[in-house]
Design a protein around this motif. Sequence first.
Motif, PDB file in Angstrom:
ATOM      1  N   PHE A   1       0.838  -1.208   0.000  1.00  0.00           N
ATOM      2  CA  PHE A   1       0.000   0.000   0.000  1.00  0.00           C
ATOM      3  C   PHE A   1       0.874   1.261   0.000  1.00  0.00           C
ATOM      4  N   ALA A   2       1.867   1.299   0.882  1.00  0.00           N
ATOM      5  CA  ALA A   2       2.753   2.462   0.964  1.00  0.00           C
ATOM      6  C   ALA A   2       3.530   2.651  -0.333  1.00  0.00           C
ATOM      7  N   ILE A   3       4.036   1.549  -0.879  1.00  0.00           N
ATOM      8  CA  ILE A   3       4.834   1.610  -2.106  1.00  0.00           C
ATOM      9  C   ILE A   3       3.970   2.049  -3.284  1.00  0.00           C
TER      10      ILE A   3
ATOM     11  N   GLY B   1      13.527  -0.430   4.801  1.00  0.00           N
ATOM     12  CA  GLY B   1      14.350   0.639   5.375  1.00  0.00           C
ATOM     13  C   GLY B   1      14.774   1.634   4.311  1.00  0.00           C
ATOM     14  N   LEU B   2      15.181   1.119   3.139  1.00  0.00           N
ATOM     15  CA  LEU B   2      15.560   1.995   2.025  1.00  0.00           C
ATOM     16  C   LEU B   2      14.367   2.822   1.560  1.00  0.00           C
ATOM     17  N   PHE B   3      13.191   2.196   1.548  1.00  0.00           N
ATOM     18  CA  PHE B   3      11.972   2.897   1.150  1.00  0.00           C
ATOM     19  C   PHE B   3      11.672   4.060   2.099  1.00  0.00           C
ATOM     20  N   VAL B   4      11.770   3.801   3.393  1.00  0.00           N
ATOM     21  CA  VAL B   4      11.510   4.844   4.400  1.00  0.00           C
ATOM     22  C   VAL B   4      12.518   5.981   4.254  1.00  0.00           C
ATOM     23  N   ILE B   5      13.798   5.632   4.099  1.00  0.00           N
ATOM     24  CA  ILE B   5      14.842   6.657   3.953  1.00  0.00           C
ATOM     25  C   ILE B   5      14.590   7.499   2.705  1.00  0.00           C
ATOM     26  N   GLY B   6      14.247   6.845   1.592  1.00  0.00           N
ATOM     27  CA  GLY B   6      13.986   7.565   0.349  1.00  0.00           C
ATOM     28  C   GLY B   6      12.865   8.576   0.493  1.00  0.00           C
ATOM     29  N   ASN B   7      11.793   8.194   1.181  1.00  0.00           N
ATOM     30  CA  ASN B   7      10.669   9.115   1.364  1.00  0.00           C
ATOM     31  C   ASN B   7      10.983  10.226   2.362  1.00  0.00           C
TER      32      ASN B   7
ATOM     33  N   LEU C   1       6.139  12.484   3.949  1.00  0.00           N
ATOM     34  CA  LEU C   1       6.287  12.171   5.370  1.00  0.00           C
ATOM     35  C   LEU C   1       5.259  11.115   5.782  1.00  0.00           C
ATOM     36  N   THR C   2       4.031  11.280   5.326  1.00  0.00           N
ATOM     37  CA  THR C   2       2.973  10.321   5.652  1.00  0.00           C
ATOM     38  C   THR C   2       3.305   8.934   5.118  1.00  0.00           C
ATOM     39  N   VAL C   3       3.779   8.880   3.870  1.00  0.00           N
ATOM     40  CA  VAL C   3       4.119   7.591   3.267  1.00  0.00           C
ATOM     41  C   VAL C   3       5.294   6.943   4.005  1.00  0.00           C
TER      42      VAL C   3
ATOM     43  N   GLY D   1       5.429   3.318   5.707  1.00  0.00           N
ATOM     44  CA  GLY D   1       6.506   2.365   5.422  1.00  0.00           C
ATOM     45  C   GLY D   1       7.185   1.884   6.691  1.00  0.00           C
ATOM     46  N   LEU D   2       7.372   2.794   7.658  1.00  0.00           N
ATOM     47  CA  LEU D   2       7.996   2.428   8.936  1.00  0.00           C
ATOM     48  C   LEU D   2       7.100   1.462   9.709  1.00  0.00           C
TER      49      LEU D   2
END
Length: 396
Positions: free
Chosen positions: A13-15, A76-82, A161-163, A167-168
């Motif tokens: 969903f986040a992605i 983790g990479l997804f969260v950092i990217g966003n 930030l929400t996404v 992801g987190l």
Amino acid sequence: MPLALLALALSAFAIGTTEFVIVGLLPTMAQDLSISIPSAGLLVSLYALGVAIGAPVLTAFTSKWNRKNVLLSVMGLFVIGNLVAWQAPSFEALIIARILTGLAHGVFFSIGSTIATSLVPKEKGASAIAIMFTGLTVALVTGVPLGTYIGQVFGWEATFLTVSILGLLAMIGSAILVPSNLKQAKPTNLAAQVKVLTHPRLLLVYAITAIGYGGTFIAFTYLAPILNEVTGFESSSVGLILLVYGISVAVGNILGGKMADNLGPIKALTIIFSGLAGILLVLNFTAYNPVAAVITILVWGAFAFGNVPGLQVYIVKLAEKYTPDAVDVASGLNIAAFNVGIAIGAWGGGIIVKEHGLMNTPWVGAVIVLIALILTRYSGMLDRKGQAQKLVKTIA
């Protein structure tokens, strides 16, 4: 069904939200960053390019790693990217953030199906995959319009930030719920990918995937500017229209799968590509009337993603015949082909907007989809020819 599948669905969903929400925020981001609409479109194309690279290359690179460790690293990479996108000091930094999240996207969907099926008994594997991909469908129906609304009210940075928070949460859920002793998949190697990518029949389907999907994104990437500047909708209405589009996409995806099952992939894709080209041509005339435009977009959504099941079924069918030892690789590379199409479509659409204006994107997209239709019919002809030759050999 184990709760770990919900963590995978939340990740999907986040992605899915972060990939497509840019479409609704394009005018807002272009204005805020003082860049042109075509330049903002690069945020779609470069993300998709990251997915196309991440799916085959990084999946092969991490194929010997523990599956749970790969999943957590990817999220983790997804969260950092966003988070980087949220605090991006410049347009260039935002592009880097989009590429990072695209890489994470590619690996997640390459390994996600394997993880989902390993969580359940073999006879429930398809249901497990469906639950995971429900997150992506729900993202199109709710995540994208909600993300668009958040971006328009609180600023586009708030959407990222929400996404990242979503992801987190998905990452924490996976850390707690996904077991560490997942069955290790057969290592994916680049040699198998090269074998798949050098087979002409599979290459033809990858071309159909990229061209057919790319034709849609020539226009879809710039849907929000069309609705603002041509149809006359306020920016606040775009999120609601994307909600209508998302619901239609969900329905079209289900119907496309049933068509592929009942009619076979070639007949199903023929109908879907014909309808898609037709509705894109219609948009050239209906975009100037609010009611007609919304109706057209509703029909467009049903055709736009309805080709996904048929294309996936078709590539697996051909891979089982021509590269039986690399079926999973062939399927994964088709996901990369979808994103190559998105990247090229969004980039090409940007050039069209810059040189010739917004309303040249729908009809050019229709022409590109017609090329995919021609290639589909050609591929079907090759299938029939091969079957005839096999029959002759059997009789002889």
